[in-house]
Design an enzyme around this catalytic site. Structure first.
Site, PDB file in Angstrom:
ATOM      1  N   HIS A  51      40.636  41.621  34.734  1.00 40.07           N
ATOM      2  CA  HIS A  51      40.674  42.964  35.323  1.00 40.07           C
ATOM      3  C   HIS A  51      40.314  42.884  36.808  1.00 40.07           C
ATOM      4  O   HIS A  51      39.209  43.267  37.206  1.00 40.07           O
ATOM      5  CB  HIS A  51      39.690  43.836  34.555  1.00 40.07           C
ATOM      6  CG  HIS A  51      39.844  45.308  34.711  1.00 40.07           C
ATOM      7  ND1 HIS A  51      39.607  45.965  35.904  1.00 40.07           N
ATOM      8  CD2 HIS A  51      40.204  46.264  33.826  1.00 40.07           C
ATOM      9  CE1 HIS A  51      39.800  47.266  35.718  1.00 40.07           C
ATOM     10  NE2 HIS A  51      40.166  47.478  34.476  1.00 40.07           N
ATOM     11  N   GLU A 103      46.156  44.189  35.924  1.00 37.82           N
ATOM     12  CA  GLU A 103      45.634  43.582  34.695  1.00 37.82           C
ATOM     13  C   GLU A 103      46.776  43.060  33.841  1.00 37.82           C
ATOM     14  O   GLU A 103      47.501  43.843  33.243  1.00 37.82           O
ATOM     15  CB  GLU A 103      44.834  44.637  33.913  1.00 37.82           C
ATOM     16  CG  GLU A 103      43.793  45.387  34.734  1.00 37.82           C
ATOM     17  CD  GLU A 103      43.523  46.802  34.190  1.00 37.82           C
ATOM     18  OE1 GLU A 103      43.331  46.953  32.979  1.00 37.82           O
ATOM     19  OE2 GLU A 103      43.516  47.760  34.994  1.00 37.82           O
TER      20      GLU A 103
END
Ligand SMILES: *[C@@H]1O[C@H](CO)[C@@H](O)[C@H](O)[C@H]1NC(C)=O
Ligand SMILES: *[C@@H]1O[C@H](CO)[C@@H](O)[C@H](O)[C@H]1NC(C)=O
Ligand SMILES: *[C@@H]1O[C@H](CO)[C@@H](O)[C@H](O)[C@H]1NC(C)=O
Ligand SMILES: *[C@@H]1O[C@H](CO)[C@@H](O)[C@H](O)[C@H]1NC(C)=O
Ligand SMILES: *[C@@H]1O[C@H](CO)[C@@H](O)[C@H](O)[C@H]1NC(C)=O
Length: 376
Positions: free
Chosen positions: A198, A339
């Site tokens: 992330h 992501e």
């Protein structure tokens, strides 16, 4: 007096040196031999905390968001999820509920149903693996060299998921400005697995520009997952043609900005969606991002079938000193989170036919490569 002062300086220096460096916030630095890339990580969440690459002038910039005090990865109530490995199941799970085998609208009292604590949209879904997902767990280092570090995490049926999952994440840097992350996980029982990395990017590192609206973006995708008001999939896809989601031809993130009001949810402007990649081979970049200001260009290749792009509307967190903090905050669209992931909540969307259940004899793995260069 001098002795007292010396003692004070000694203690202060000692505190400074030891502050924030004890496991799980121990810092590991890896650098490519050619000096093109340096990355820092902490064991907590197998998290990347700094990433230095050279701009078009030959100067290194730290192009990812983060904290000066890495223990805030655990304690910051805003929990923006700055650059860790996210699991056991990234993104959202409808009502925190799924069954194995998967079914549509799994009911909590149904057979083989699992319920994970909900932590998003007022309890309507689970985000990023539960209350304490893998990004807020204490991973351990299993091996380390000057260019690579491997972390391990044992998830012993945490958060109500079935079975133990043993996960390894390896971060490696190579000459020519390359960062590669690979993950590998095994499970003792049948369980959903979907991991992501992330990372929040600002390729100017807040020098010469304060937001990412002028960053150029290419996403190799012609469809986006349609979601409901809780950001969980409806089962449909949106054709990106003639919408602000169309990044098949490179454009600036902010080019259709006035048309993005509400696209990332109620009261939100910008993007927070899951794009399904068109390509079925991972050799081609799925995402390309660059900035004219720094000249830094990023090509991402991955074995993942999808990517979440979030332009960080809800961000409000003090910046690292290197980014002008702590008086200035990271705020809306000062960064873009990219992501690499699977089809979001496929475990509640059986009509897609996407199998995300792993277990004995079926391991989970992917690798993603981040290649940096400069444009002039
Ligand atoms: C969501 O899960 C809760 C807790 O298990 C349950 O009480 C509720 O009925 C579920 N809601 C829906 C819409 O399925
Ligand atoms: C992880 O480390 C933090 C910080 O030292 C500690 O507070 C926490 O209890 C640890 N978590 C586990 C599950 O051991
Ligand atoms: C799962 O992990 C727990 C905690 O380490 C351990 O006690 C248990 O034996 C493990 N179960 C299996 C099936 O490996
Ligand atoms: C976007 O909206 C603002 C405020 O309504 C307006 O000033 C601006 O010209 C618009 N930009 C474009 C590119 O349409
Ligand atoms: C910066 O973020 C912190 C933490 O969310 C908040 O307390 C503070 O008010 C913010 N500062 C500004 C100027 O918004």
């Amino acid at each position: 007096m001098v002795q007292i002062l010396t003692a004070f300086v000694f203690v202060a220096t000692f505190l400074h040196v030891s502050y924030g460096v004890e496991w799980p916030f121990d810092i590991t630095t890896i650098s490519a031999p050619d000096g093109s890339i340096t990355a820092k990580f902490v064991s907590f969440g197998a998290t990347m905390t700094e990433l230095w690459v050279k701009d078009k002038f030959g100067n290194a910039r730290d192009i990812i968001l983060g904290y000066d005090d890495n223990s805030e990865l655990l304690t910051d109530p805003a929990h923006p999820v700055f650059n860790p490995i996210v699991g056991r199941y990234a993104n959202r799970i409808k009502n925190g509920t799924f069954s194995i085998p998967i079914t549509q609208n799994a009911q909590p009292d149904g057979p083989n149903v699992y319920h994970i604590p909900t932590n998003d949209h007022d309890g309507q879904d689970t985000l990023h693996g539960g209350i304490y997902g893998w990004d807020r767990r204490n991973w351990t280092i299993v091996s380390k060299t000057k260019t690579s570090v491997t972390y391990h995490h044992l998830d012993a049926a945490d958060e109500g998921f079935p079975g133990n999952v043993s996960a390894f994440a390896t971060h490696t840097v190579e000459n020519g400005g390359i960062l590669k992350t690979t993950v590998h996980a095994t499970a003792t029982e049948l369980t959903p697995l979907m991991l992501t990395q992330h990372i929040y990017w600002n390729l100017d590192a807040f020098q010469g520009s304060q937001d990412i609206l002028s960053h150029h973006l290419h996403v190799d995708s012609s469809k986006v997952v349609a979601v409901d008001s809780n950001a969980v999939p409806t089962g449909d896809f949106i054709d990106v043609a003639d919408t602000p989601f169309d990044f098949r031809t490179t454009k600036k993130i902010g080019d259709a900005w006035n048309s993005t009001v509400g696209l990332c949810g109620d009261g939100c402007q910008g993007f927070d969606s899951c794009w399904i990649y068109d390509h079925d081979e991972s050799a081609k970049p799925g995402v390309t991002l660059w900035s004219d200001v720094s000249g830094i260009k990023l090509d991402i290749t991955t074995e993942n079938p999808a990517v979440q792009v979030y332009t960080a509307f809800w961000l409000n967190t003090p910046r690292k000193v290197v980014h002008g903090g702590p008086s200035l905050n990271y705020t809306k669209w000062t960064a873009v989170a990219i992501e690499q992931e699977g089809y979001i909540d496929a475990i509640n969307t059986p009509e897609w036919g996407v199998d995300q259940i792993y277990g004995p004899g079926k391991d989970y793995s992917w690798s993603s490569t981040y290649k940096f260069s400069t444009v002039h």
